[in-house]
Design a protein around this motif. Sequence first.
Motif, PDB file in Angstrom:
ATOM      1  N   CYS A  55       9.095  -0.106   6.526  1.00  0.00           N
ATOM      2  CA  CYS A  55       7.757   0.435   6.236  1.00  0.00           C
ATOM      3  C   CYS A  55       7.440   1.626   7.140  1.00  0.00           C
ATOM      4  O   CYS A  55       6.933   2.656   6.677  1.00  0.00           O
ATOM      5  CB  CYS A  55       6.705  -0.659   6.400  1.00  0.00           C
ATOM      6  SG  CYS A  55       6.753  -1.938   5.133  1.00  0.00           S
ATOM      7  N   LYS A 313      -2.097   3.126   9.134  1.00  0.00           N
ATOM      8  CA  LYS A 313      -2.649   2.359   8.016  1.00  0.00           C
ATOM      9  C   LYS A 313      -2.996   3.273   6.850  1.00  0.00           C
ATOM     10  O   LYS A 313      -2.712   2.959   5.690  1.00  0.00           O
ATOM     11  CB  LYS A 313      -3.885   1.586   8.479  1.00  0.00           C
ATOM     12  CG  LYS A 313      -3.608   0.490   9.492  1.00  0.00           C
ATOM     13  CD  LYS A 313      -4.901  -0.189   9.903  1.00  0.00           C
ATOM     14  CE  LYS A 313      -4.653  -1.234  10.973  1.00  0.00           C
ATOM     15  NZ  LYS A 313      -5.913  -1.873  11.432  1.00  0.00           N
ATOM     16  N   GLU A 314      -3.647   4.403   7.156  1.00  0.00           N
ATOM     17  CA  GLU A 314      -4.008   5.333   6.086  1.00  0.00           C
ATOM     18  C   GLU A 314      -2.773   5.924   5.411  1.00  0.00           C
ATOM     19  O   GLU A 314      -2.729   6.062   4.179  1.00  0.00           O
ATOM     20  CB  GLU A 314      -4.882   6.460   6.656  1.00  0.00           C
ATOM     21  CG  GLU A 314      -6.234   5.997   7.179  1.00  0.00           C
ATOM     22  CD  GLU A 314      -7.098   5.395   6.081  1.00  0.00           C
ATOM     23  OE1 GLU A 314      -6.980   5.862   4.918  1.00  0.00           O
ATOM     24  OE2 GLU A 314      -7.873   4.473   6.375  1.00  0.00           O
ATOM     25  N   ASP A 315      -1.759   6.256   6.216  1.00  0.00           N
ATOM     26  CA  ASP A 315      -0.530   6.795   5.625  1.00  0.00           C
ATOM     27  C   ASP A 315       0.192   5.753   4.783  1.00  0.00           C
ATOM     28  O   ASP A 315       0.796   6.081   3.748  1.00  0.00           O
ATOM     29  CB  ASP A 315       0.403   7.309   6.721  1.00  0.00           C
ATOM     30  CG  ASP A 315      -0.153   8.545   7.417  1.00  0.00           C
ATOM     31  OD1 ASP A 315      -1.028   9.205   6.825  1.00  0.00           O
ATOM     32  OD2 ASP A 315       0.281   8.848   8.544  1.00  0.00           O
ATOM     33  N   LEU A 316       0.122   4.494   5.202  1.00  0.00           N
ATOM     34  CA  LEU A 316       0.752   3.429   4.420  1.00  0.00           C
ATOM     35  C   LEU A 316       0.027   3.237   3.082  1.00  0.00           C
ATOM     36  O   LEU A 316       0.672   3.062   2.036  1.00  0.00           O
ATOM     37  CB  LEU A 316       0.751   2.124   5.224  1.00  0.00           C
ATOM     38  CG  LEU A 316       1.470   0.927   4.596  1.00  0.00           C
ATOM     39  CD1 LEU A 316       2.940   1.245   4.375  1.00  0.00           C
ATOM     40  CD2 LEU A 316       1.321  -0.314   5.472  1.00  0.00           C
ATOM     41  N   LYS A 317      -1.309   3.312   3.100  1.00  0.00           N
ATOM     42  CA  LYS A 317      -2.060   3.232   1.846  1.00  0.00           C
ATOM     43  C   LYS A 317      -1.753   4.426   0.950  1.00  0.00           C
ATOM     44  O   LYS A 317      -1.612   4.282  -0.274  1.00  0.00           O
ATOM     45  CB  LYS A 317      -3.554   3.169   2.143  1.00  0.00           C
ATOM     46  CG  LYS A 317      -4.001   1.885   2.829  1.00  0.00           C
ATOM     47  CD  LYS A 317      -5.489   1.917   3.128  1.00  0.00           C
ATOM     48  CE  LYS A 317      -5.935   0.661   3.863  1.00  0.00           C
ATOM     49  NZ  LYS A 317      -7.398   0.725   4.202  1.00  0.00           N
ATOM     50  N   GLY A 318      -1.664   5.625   1.557  1.00  0.00           N
ATOM     51  CA  GLY A 318      -1.319   6.804   0.774  1.00  0.00           C
ATOM     52  C   GLY A 318       0.057   6.710   0.156  1.00  0.00           C
ATOM     53  O   GLY A 318       0.268   7.115  -0.993  1.00  0.00           O
ATOM     54  N   TRP A 320       1.586   3.912  -0.657  1.00  0.00           N
ATOM     55  CA  TRP A 320       1.517   2.919  -1.723  1.00  0.00           C
ATOM     56  C   TRP A 320       0.893   3.514  -2.987  1.00  0.00           C
ATOM     57  O   TRP A 320       1.375   3.281  -4.096  1.00  0.00           O
ATOM     58  CB  TRP A 320       0.722   1.720  -1.245  1.00  0.00           C
ATOM     59  CG  TRP A 320       0.572   0.641  -2.265  1.00  0.00           C
ATOM     60  CD1 TRP A 320      -0.549   0.318  -2.982  1.00  0.00           C
ATOM     61  CD2 TRP A 320       1.597  -0.267  -2.701  1.00  0.00           C
ATOM     62  NE1 TRP A 320      -0.292  -0.720  -3.829  1.00  0.00           N
ATOM     63  CE2 TRP A 320       1.013  -1.110  -3.682  1.00  0.00           C
ATOM     64  CE3 TRP A 320       2.936  -0.445  -2.367  1.00  0.00           C
ATOM     65  CZ2 TRP A 320       1.738  -2.114  -4.316  1.00  0.00           C
ATOM     66  CZ3 TRP A 320       3.647  -1.451  -3.004  1.00  0.00           C
ATOM     67  CH2 TRP A 320       3.053  -2.260  -3.950  1.00  0.00           C
ATOM     68  N   LYS A 321      -0.186   4.305  -2.832  1.00  0.00           N
ATOM     69  CA  LYS A 321      -0.799   4.952  -3.994  1.00  0.00           C
ATOM     70  C   LYS A 321       0.153   5.954  -4.625  1.00  0.00           C
ATOM     71  O   LYS A 321       0.208   6.083  -5.853  1.00  0.00           O
ATOM     72  CB  LYS A 321      -2.098   5.649  -3.566  1.00  0.00           C
ATOM     73  CG  LYS A 321      -3.205   4.693  -3.151  1.00  0.00           C
ATOM     74  CD  LYS A 321      -4.454   5.447  -2.725  1.00  0.00           C
ATOM     75  CE  LYS A 321      -5.556   4.494  -2.302  1.00  0.00           C
ATOM     76  NZ  LYS A 321      -6.774   5.213  -1.842  1.00  0.00           N
TER      77      LYS A 321
END
Length: 418
Positions: A55, A313-318, A320-321
């Motif tokens: 990840c 966290k924000e990069d991981l959400k980005g 995933w999107k």
Amino acid sequence: MLAAAFADANSSTMNMSAHLHFAGGYLPSDSKDWRTIVPALLVAVCLVGFTGNVCVISVLLHSAWKGKPSMIHSLILNLSLADLSLLLFSAPVRATAYFKSVWDLGWFVCKSSDWFVHTCMAAKSLTIVAVAKVCFMYASAPAKPVSMHNCTIWSVLVAIWAAASLLPLPEWFFSTTRLHEGVEMCLMDVPPVAKEFMAMFGKLYPLLAFCLPSLFASFYFWRAYGQCRKRGTKTQNLRNQMRSKQLTVMLLSIAVTSAVLWLPEWVAWLWVWHVKARGPAPPQGFIALSQVLVFSTSSANPLIFLVMSEEFKEDLKGLWKWMITKKQPTASESQKTPAGHSEAPPDDVPAPESPTSIPEKEKTGSPSSGIEKSEKAQMPILPDVEQFWHERDTVPCIQDNDPVPWEHEDQETGDCDK
């Protein structure tokens, strides 16, 4: 159960290990519990660490693909790659060596196992020093990003791995397989000529690979934290300082966690390399536990990133999107109707006609009137419907917007009677 297994292993291997220096993670034991618990712990550590580091690496590569890679992101990526290398190549070897009482992994694995583990550990230590230095540079001027050329980044990474691979090189030279009492073992076989050199190596290597890097990293982190405590006068400066403080605390947590989990390994290292001829050897349970903690560091670092870094966290959400939106076009294309099943009716199939068009076509003498009449002959029309359309054609049209329709009712009925 774990304590009992450690006790059995210590009693069964105390006499054997008093004069043998095992290598490659090989620890012979007659206890079945001992040979089961340690591999199970290593497998669990590998699964958690592999998922977390994949990840982290994916997020960092995605961020580098979107924009210019930064120096601190490159160093964190190098740290995750070292962790992933330990989990993929070294942990399975250690688990297999613990599970079996005979070394059957070959000569090359015996020579390279300890060397590879300590190379990755040294690379992580030197990377933490470089991370601490860049963190101090960022904390000194948080409004100005630390930008370096790609050549500089690659030069630093190559220098780290070159130094890390050269430091434990004597382990490669003197690790070998050997038959002892009819059992194949992986041992550190040092000739008498190199005894003094290896004794010096046993003292200097922990100093160069662990103590000095930890000291330099602590110095830079202390200075970086001191810079973060200074408050800025503007709102933007205050925001950048808060961000640099979060980054400093996160990287300091990684350094402290690595140092704490590595400390038993270096204690066992010094104990093994400087044990006296008639002195007590380190317990086998302590050696195995220290090596499990070394691999646990590779699982702890991704968890620290996930818990303490809002940017991660924000990069991981980005990411995933981005992965979801990338899969959507392929899914929508598969759901489209094939060209052979289009909804448009073929030319030879007559389209449904409204009742208003039927009388008009009857009046016109088109060539297709015969076909339409034959179709009408096949489709019976109810008498009431036919009378309704006949009356509508013969009765004069009256405007729908007549304001007083009731005054014209007698006129309409009269016209119809005539």
